[in-house]
Motif scaffolding. Sequence first.
Motif, mmCIF file in Angstrom:
data_model
loop_
_atom_site.group_PDB
_atom_site.id
_atom_site.type_symbol
_atom_site.label_atom_id
_atom_site.label_comp_id
_atom_site.label_asym_id
_atom_site.label_seq_id
_atom_site.Cartn_x
_atom_site.Cartn_y
_atom_site.Cartn_z
ATOM 1 N N SER A 1 -21.980 5.689 -6.546
ATOM 2 C CA SER A 1 -22.986 4.744 -7.032
ATOM 3 C C SER A 1 -22.820 3.359 -6.424
ATOM 4 O O SER A 1 -23.792 2.692 -6.083
ATOM 5 C CB SER A 1 -22.904 4.624 -8.554
ATOM 6 N N SER A 2 -21.599 2.924 -6.280
ATOM 7 C CA SER A 2 -21.364 1.565 -5.780
ATOM 8 C C SER A 2 -21.466 1.468 -4.271
ATOM 9 O O SER A 2 -21.664 0.387 -3.730
ATOM 10 C CB SER A 2 -19.979 1.093 -6.210
ATOM 11 N N ASN A 3 -21.312 2.607 -3.584
ATOM 12 C CA ASN A 3 -21.262 2.643 -2.120
ATOM 13 C C ASN A 3 -20.045 1.919 -1.563
ATOM 14 O O ASN A 3 -19.945 1.709 -0.358
ATOM 15 C CB ASN A 3 -22.527 2.049 -1.491
ATOM 16 N N ALA A 4 -19.129 1.501 -2.421
ATOM 17 C CA ALA A 4 -17.908 0.855 -1.938
ATOM 18 C C ALA A 4 -17.073 1.883 -1.179
ATOM 19 O O ALA A 4 -17.085 3.068 -1.508
ATOM 20 C CB ALA A 4 -17.113 0.301 -3.113
ATOM 21 N N THR A 5 -16.384 1.415 -0.151
ATOM 22 C CA THR A 5 -15.601 2.337 0.677
ATOM 23 C C THR A 5 -14.195 1.824 0.898
ATOM 24 O O THR A 5 -13.918 0.625 0.786
ATOM 25 C CB THR A 5 -16.251 2.531 2.060
ATOM 26 N N ILE A 6 -13.321 2.743 1.247
ATOM 27 C CA ILE A 6 -11.967 2.376 1.655
ATOM 28 C C ILE A 6 -11.493 3.410 2.665
ATOM 29 O O ILE A 6 -11.889 4.582 2.607
ATOM 30 C CB ILE A 6 -11.004 2.294 0.443
ATOM 31 N N GLN A 7 -10.702 2.949 3.624
ATOM 32 C CA GLN A 7 -10.080 3.851 4.591
ATOM 33 C C GLN A 7 -8.580 3.821 4.341
ATOM 34 O O GLN A 7 -7.977 2.750 4.332
ATOM 35 C CB GLN A 7 -10.364 3.396 6.022
ATOM 36 N N LEU A 8 -7.984 4.981 4.143
ATOM 37 C CA LEU A 8 -6.562 5.045 3.837
ATOM 38 C C LEU A 8 -5.813 5.719 4.980
ATOM 39 O O LEU A 8 -6.107 6.869 5.330
ATOM 40 C CB LEU A 8 -6.343 5.841 2.545
ATOM 41 N N PRO A 9 -4.831 5.019 5.572
ATOM 42 C CA PRO A 9 -4.031 5.661 6.619
ATOM 43 C C PRO A 9 -3.020 6.626 5.998
ATOM 44 O O PRO A 9 -2.275 6.253 5.079
ATOM 45 C CB PRO A 9 -3.343 4.486 7.316
ATOM 46 N N ILE A 10 -3.011 7.838 6.470
ATOM 47 C CA ILE A 10 -2.137 8.891 5.938
ATOM 48 C C ILE A 10 -1.223 9.372 7.060
ATOM 49 O O ILE A 10 -1.680 9.581 8.183
ATOM 50 C CB ILE A 10 -2.968 10.092 5.428
ATOM 51 N N ARG A 11 0.052 9.530 6.758
ATOM 52 C CA ARG A 11 0.979 10.108 7.739
ATOM 53 C C ARG A 11 1.486 11.443 7.206
ATOM 54 O O ARG A 11 2.252 11.489 6.238
ATOM 55 C CB ARG A 11 2.142 9.148 8.004
ATOM 56 N N ILE A 12 1.044 12.516 7.838
ATOM 57 C CA ILE A 12 1.524 13.859 7.479
ATOM 58 C C ILE A 12 2.881 14.025 8.144
ATOM 59 O O ILE A 12 3.005 13.898 9.368
ATOM 60 C CB ILE A 12 0.533 14.925 7.978
ATOM 61 N N ILE A 13 3.903 14.285 7.332
ATOM 62 C CA ILE A 13 5.261 14.218 7.873
ATOM 63 C C ILE A 13 6.074 15.426 7.446
ATOM 64 O O ILE A 13 5.878 15.976 6.355
ATOM 65 C CB ILE A 13 5.935 12.886 7.434
ATOM 66 N N LYS A 14 6.963 15.815 8.317
ATOM 67 C CA LYS A 14 7.879 16.923 8.008
ATOM 68 C C LYS A 14 9.156 16.722 8.796
ATOM 69 O O LYS A 14 9.187 15.957 9.767
ATOM 70 C CB LYS A 14 7.246 18.263 8.346
ATOM 71 N N LEU A 15 10.195 17.425 8.368
ATOM 72 C CA LEU A 15 11.441 17.373 9.116
ATOM 73 C C LEU A 15 11.230 17.992 10.484
ATOM 74 O O LEU A 15 10.456 18.938 10.635
ATOM 75 C CB LEU A 15 12.529 18.156 8.371
#
Lengths: 342, 370
Positions: free
Chosen positions: A325-339
């Motif tokens: 409804s608000s059209n507000a946005t955010i971009q979240l940086p994600i780091r997929i990590i493993k040993l």
Amino acid sequence: MAFLDNSGDIILDAVLTDVGRKRMAKGNFRITKFSVGDDEIDYGLYDKNHPSGSAYNDLEILQTPILEAFTQMNANINYGLVSYPRQDLLYLPSMDQNEKTFSPQIVQASAVTSAGGGTIFLADDTKTNAAGETTSKVMIADGARRETVLISAGTNDRVILIETGIAADNLASTAANQSTFISSVGLMDSSFLVKFDKRFIGSVLGPMGGANLANSAKGGATLQVNLGKTKSTRRSRDLSNYNETIADGAVNRIYKQNSTDTDDVSTQYSAFVGPRGAFTALNLSVRPDITQSDYSKFGTQGADLYGSGTTYDYIDTTLYVQGASSNATIQLPIRIIKLSQT
Amino acid sequence: MPVSYEPLNVNTDVTTTKTILHEVIPLTGSIVSGTYSDQNIKNFVHGMFQSVYDYPYLSSSANHIFDLTAGYDESSVLSSSANVQNSKKINLYNQFSQVLLGYTGSNNVVRLFENDLTLDSTGSIKNAMIISFSRLLTKDQIKKGSFSLQLGVGSYDLPHNETVTLQDVSASTTGDGTTSTIGGDYGVLYATDGVATGSIDYATSNGPAYGVVFYQAGIAILSSSVFDQSASAGFGQFNSGSFAGDSSGSTGDHPAIGCSESLSSTSISGTCDALRHRITNLTFNNSTEINSTIYFCRLPVNKFNYSSNPTYTSGSKLVVKNNASDLPVSYATTIGLYNARNELLAVAKLSEPLKKTPENELTVRVRLDY
């Protein structure tokens, strides 16, 4: 990409996008709607207090040179004009990630710069090394804080907490203001559109009902959320390699406890100083079929992120969240990590 | 992508139009022969035609503009098994006539080109030089009534001192003055301007016919008689000296010869070289049929007045307002056209931002051409 000639009459430069040409080739090119974009505009140039009067407010904006059209579908209207039923809105909600510490469920972005500060670690515990240790345990032992590690597919573990609200400190974060500036003007989000890279993330987990973010009786705040797999997942229309899904939202009930208080202690529990809108909580499930060569192709292998001798493989990606409804946005940086593995 | 969509009503917001676009194509003779010292001329080992470019053809900037070839019908008096490339010349004539005119009679005899619109076996063009234009130039078709070919008919050394202009003067864009065949419409090329020379008065405003032009195919058929019928200076010198080449494209040492003799005794490329040498000017208009769909994108007063552009707010407050009662304002730069699945199919960019407020309504007319 050149600018369009803006010295004479207003002209229109139109092109088919890649998808348009593809649809044309398949014989199902059918336009049914339009939208309007303003990506080139910097509204910061709008001088609403111009000394010469309102006719000069947008002098610089109207001189903005416009680029020719791109053919890539995601490079033309990233931010568009929007319609709200009311014309007297003075505030529009924005979106932010809540990284407060009042609840152990809330994940925070890494603060270790050398390890990828500002990103959210998404640990793939299904991948173990020769010692059989899980990624998240080793990371925390290495120097990552427990709060900074999101465990892939965890339904009762940490979550990415996202809020909408008004970041204006001249408006108190009261229930009345929430109603005046958000609910009653149709800007309360009951759901959120989440876009994720389908090459690395298999599914998104969102609230399954009964989610609650509110003031607690003891003067603090409480977060209650149980996650489950979101529904209505489909291919993203505007981002290549992305899927989109709908996550439920709920009303954020963290308010300024006493409207006469000078200090607003509720800011210890919310990302916004002004009236809050809705919230959602997310977790992600890493695709089980990501191969070691994917880490080589799209990410980094064998990185000693904490200087402890333990090495990790990771892929960085971005999560996009948008209020319905608000059209507000955010971009979240994600780091997929493993040993590290070979 | 946080945007608002507005539906397009197929009955009121979408319409189609058809427009014809014409371009003038002027070709000066110096491009065809002279300027590039024939580096823009491509001959082939098979020797059946010659390609002409607008720039040395080894350059990536070169555009193919037309092909030249020559031939005759086997019933022509020129046809002889002793001729150079006799069978190829016959085959080429037949190829063009079967494609453009087709066959006639119970024996499926290929038709002959004629200097008129009737195809009644009179006025046949049995010896022809053929200019086949690239689609790059002709586009959908040559505009009827616009074709003009000025040929030098002087001596070999000074061919352009005397000229004749061939035009399809009787043809019009309505189709009058043309004949339809399986290869499309054709018009007759009449000598319309030139010098009075020998037995032919080229100065006549609507003089004798010396060929035809096929508009859709973009092919001009020139009768050798345009050069042969005069005994004036130069007509015995249609092809001469080192300009006459052999089938491999290299030059030879032929004596001065007339057009008919060139057609029979020299290679096809040699005759093409001689024809190029005599092209003074060539001009026509091409035609492109543009089918357009026009979308009327209407931005009503109460919509598209806000923006999701990150610069639109500062601390969540609209930067274009001081008070809630101020009117919102936004600036449109782009129109996106979508299908029902929200896939962006086409994009239109405005050359300057358009101001949108609740006090105005905009209609942006987006035209997609096919």
